[in-house]
Structures are given as C-alpha cells and as structure tokens.
Design an enzyme around this catalytic site. Sequence first.
Site, PDB file in Angstrom:
ATOM      1  N   ASP A 195      -2.777   4.045   2.676  1.00  0.00           N
ATOM      2  CA  ASP A 195      -2.934   5.271   3.460  1.00  0.00           C
ATOM      3  C   ASP A 195      -3.570   5.014   4.826  1.00  0.00           C
ATOM      4  O   ASP A 195      -4.109   3.936   5.075  1.00  0.00           O
ATOM      5  CB  ASP A 195      -3.831   6.251   2.698  1.00  0.00           C
ATOM      6  CG  ASP A 195      -3.022   7.114   1.747  1.00  0.00           C
ATOM      7  OD1 ASP A 195      -1.793   7.165   1.909  1.00  0.00           O
ATOM      8  OD2 ASP A 195      -3.628   7.726   0.844  1.00  0.00           O
ATOM      9  N   ARG A 219      -9.875   5.470  -4.825  1.00  0.00           N
ATOM     10  CA  ARG A 219     -10.799   6.338  -4.089  1.00  0.00           C
ATOM     11  C   ARG A 219     -11.382   7.438  -4.979  1.00  0.00           C
ATOM     12  O   ARG A 219     -12.548   7.804  -4.833  1.00  0.00           O
ATOM     13  CB  ARG A 219     -10.092   6.926  -2.864  1.00  0.00           C
ATOM     14  CG  ARG A 219      -9.816   5.852  -1.808  1.00  0.00           C
ATOM     15  CD  ARG A 219      -8.792   6.287  -0.773  1.00  0.00           C
ATOM     16  NE  ARG A 219      -9.223   7.488  -0.073  1.00  0.00           N
ATOM     17  CZ  ARG A 219      -8.495   8.098   0.851  1.00  0.00           C
ATOM     18  NH1 ARG A 219      -7.304   7.596   1.205  1.00  0.00           N
ATOM     19  NH2 ARG A 219      -8.949   9.173   1.456  1.00  0.00           N
ATOM     20  N   ARG A 244       2.336   0.948  -0.497  1.00  0.00           N
ATOM     21  CA  ARG A 244       1.840   1.475   0.772  1.00  0.00           C
ATOM     22  C   ARG A 244       0.310   1.569   0.736  1.00  0.00           C
ATOM     23  O   ARG A 244      -0.295   1.566  -0.340  1.00  0.00           O
ATOM     24  CB  ARG A 244       2.448   2.836   1.062  1.00  0.00           C
ATOM     25  CG  ARG A 244       2.323   3.809  -0.091  1.00  0.00           C
ATOM     26  CD  ARG A 244       3.011   5.148   0.208  1.00  0.00           C
ATOM     27  NE  ARG A 244       4.346   5.198  -0.358  1.00  0.00           N
ATOM     28  CZ  ARG A 244       5.053   6.326  -0.514  1.00  0.00           C
ATOM     29  NH1 ARG A 244       4.545   7.493  -0.112  1.00  0.00           N
ATOM     30  NH2 ARG A 244       6.251   6.320  -1.038  1.00  0.00           N
TER      31      ARG A 244
END
Lengths: 247, 247
Positions: free
Chosen positions: B53, B198, B51
């Site tokens: 975000d 991140r 996935r």
Amino acid sequence: MQRLNCIISYDGSAFSGYQIQPNQRTVQAEIENVLKKMHKGLDVKVFASGRTDASVHAVGQSIHFDTPLNIPINKWKIALNSLLPEEISVIQVQRVSSDFHARFNVKTKEYRYKVSLSKDRDVFMRHYHFHYPYQLDYIAIKEAIKYLVGTHDFTSFCSAKTEVEDKIRTIYEIEFSENDDLLTFRFIGNGFLYNMVRIMVGTLLEVGQGYRKPEEIVTILEQQDRTKAGKTAPGNGLYLWKVHYDN
Amino acid sequence: MQRLNCIISYDGSAFSGYQIQPNQRTVQAEIENVLKKMHKGLDVKVFASGRTDASVHAVGQSIHFDTPLNIPINKWKIALNSLLPEEISVIQVQRVSSDFHARFNVKTKEYRYKVSLSKDRDVFMRHYHFHYPYQLDYIAIKEAIKYLVGTHDFTSFCSAKTEVEDKIRTIYEIEFSENDDLLTFRFIGNGFLYNMVRIMVGTLLEVGQGYRKPEEIVTILEQQDRTKAGKTAPGNGLYLWKVHYDN
C-alpha cells in the site's frame, strides 16, 4: 515579556532552508506562523543561531523569541509541538535573560556531515546522507584535517555568494569516524562561513580519493580563492548538530 | 527470452503504493517505464510477490519479468539502478526458469513493523516508523502473539475491502524485540491478507496498553468480524522484508 530559547530539530528535505523567503516553505516561516496563532494574530519574530540551506538538517538548532504569554515554561514544548508540522520538533524550551541572543551570543557550533560509502544506495537514507560509494584513504584525510584546524582565512572554503567580509574563523576540532560504511565528520568552530562545511567535506573527499594531496590544503587556504578548493558536498549529508553559548 | 527475478527495495513514502494506478506515482509504473526504455518502446509487464500500500516500504520485494535482451546477468542491476528513481533500488538480479512466478511460487513472506516508543518525535524517522509514545506491557503482547501464531481464519484481521475469499492463513512466527525505544515486530507466514499485519500490530499495541486482554485474540479470531479487532496501524511503520520461494 519574557525571552525563550528553544532547541529545535528539523528535516531539511522538507524545506527551502531555514530563513523566510517569499512563496517558499521554510522553517522560520512555520515557527513564526505557529507563534502568531498562539499570540492571537500578533507577529512574533524568531531569531536563530544562523540559517541553514535547503536540504540541510538540524538536530540542535537554537532560536529565541520574546513573548508576553503566561504559559508555564514546562508547557511550552508541548504547546509548540502540537501546532508545528511533523518535520519540525521542539526538543527543549528554557527561559533566558533579555540580553540573550541566539545568534550574537554563540560561542561554538558543531556541524556533522554523513557520507555513505556503501556500494548500494539505501533508499531510506537518500535525504539523510551523501552517497559516495568509493574507497577512501583515511590516513590522507586525517592529515588534511590537521591543516584545516586552527584560525585561518577561509575565503577558499566559502561560497562566493556570501556578503560576509571577515572570513577568518577558528576551527577547534575536526573528527571523523567510520561505522558500517557510514563516515561521520564532526566540525566544531567559533563560526562557519556560507557553505564552509560542505566545501571542506567536498575537498576532504577528493583528498581521500587521491585527487589531491593533504598538503594542498595549506596552499588552498593561502590562495584565498574559492575555485582552488574542492566541490561543495550536497546539503543532504549536513546536520547543524549543536550550538554552544557562554554560561 | 529469459525470465529474471529481481529483489528490490523502495521507500513507500514516495509512492501511491506498489501497483499501477492511473495518474499516480507507483513503484510498478516506475519499473515498467524503465524496462520500456531499455526495450526500445516494448511494453514489459512486471509481476510482484504482492502489492504494498501507499507509505508501506520494501526492503526485499521480489518481482519477475521476461526479456529478450542479451545483457549479461551481472550488468542488469547496474543498468536498472542507473535508470530508476532514487526511491527504488535493485538489490539483486538473477535468472530463473520460465515457470518461476514471483507471486504464485511464494513459500513464505516476512514483514516487519517498526514502532517508536520515544517521547519525542524524531523528525528524520517520521516516514519510517509509527510514533507511539506509550508504555507497553510486553508480557501481555507476548501472550497475545501466541494466539495469533498458527493456522487461522484471519477475517477479523483483514480489511473489509478485500476481494479474497479464502481467509485462512498460517503464521509461522511472530517475534518482537525492543532496542533503544524502537520496537520491531517480525511476522513470517505463508501469506498475509489485505492490511493483516497492520491490524495485528494495531491490536497488539492495544493489548500492550491494557485496553484488551491477550486472551481476547481467541474470540476476535472466532468472530470473523473486522470490527472486533483493533485499529489498523499506519503504513509508514510497515516493511515487506523478505520473500522466500521453494528452491
């Protein structure tokens, strides 16, 4: 009271155009809101070099307003940018004389129009260019451009919705360049009518595809009839690039 | 029945992430809607490499699904793109064997992260890079990167919200380059934990600003504690760039 001139950039995809309209998010309304805050509730009217339509971008829109605030000139940009939404950015602020007017003193304006010829859509650029995945005849486009440059009655290249009566404008320069499937048109003129750049681009693309001959531009101009020119190219490819004033 | 693998690109700013969620606009939901239409109401489940975000982009996300349709393989891309919204684009469609799995067969993944160091905000790029207008010490960043490359327990660089238990991953390569105030980080690894890229970027930027020493990376890794690493950099700078499989 001092008069300030600002160069601003904005992403047209975030607004219903530049000019204030009831119940719409517009660039002018956002700027006037910020100025009202800075002036403790006092309304400050902003004047721009001209409006831009919904989805049309600005790299160098020019505005002016009058203010009684004693903020040093080099702090204005930071103050405005800290309050403005992220879709609007102030590039430069300068003090101008009280007879400067962002609209009436315009000498020339430069618009650019970006067309992507790439076969595949680029999802990241969908708001920032017109996707037109066709082979174009650049020689034909260049020839058609020659007929547009100069002083003409541009009625055929102006939306019928306009209220402007004098349709004579001078185009000093039209350039186009290609780089990596991205075509950029550059227009410099003393003024542009409503949708004029977009109708010129739409017509030039039809010439590029061979649907029209370059010489047709001459008769289209002569006929002074909007229905004779090509389609209006979409707003998302258009950028108000720079506004020039007399020194 | 045949299994198809698609490479897709999407603009993360238009979606609440990749994965289906009730009452949210997600990439998976849009693709499954289109496949349902093409299969006359039949549900077709789509499997992705992983996935992404909300606000995170994909240049080369990889998905697979099974279909009984007899569309020639070279027509699939056109068919899908004609039905998908403009924020998703199919780049490539290929037939794969029935034991191919977009997630379980992943060999390596490449992510990129874009940081703009420009003093001025670029209104057109606000969804596509992280605006971080500070001077950075590139030598310190390069040194910190050396400590991240390799096989480590990345618990400290993983959101505490994860349900994954095995936090050991191998990073094969981290590169970074600067061009015109745009910094691009490139990460290649055998897998990445939740928010891992991140958090690595957030930490490397703190090293670049001098708030942390490069060697701290070693102790951060050892402590296996999310609170020891830096801030999570925003999603809008992150791109799932490419997914590699065994041939």
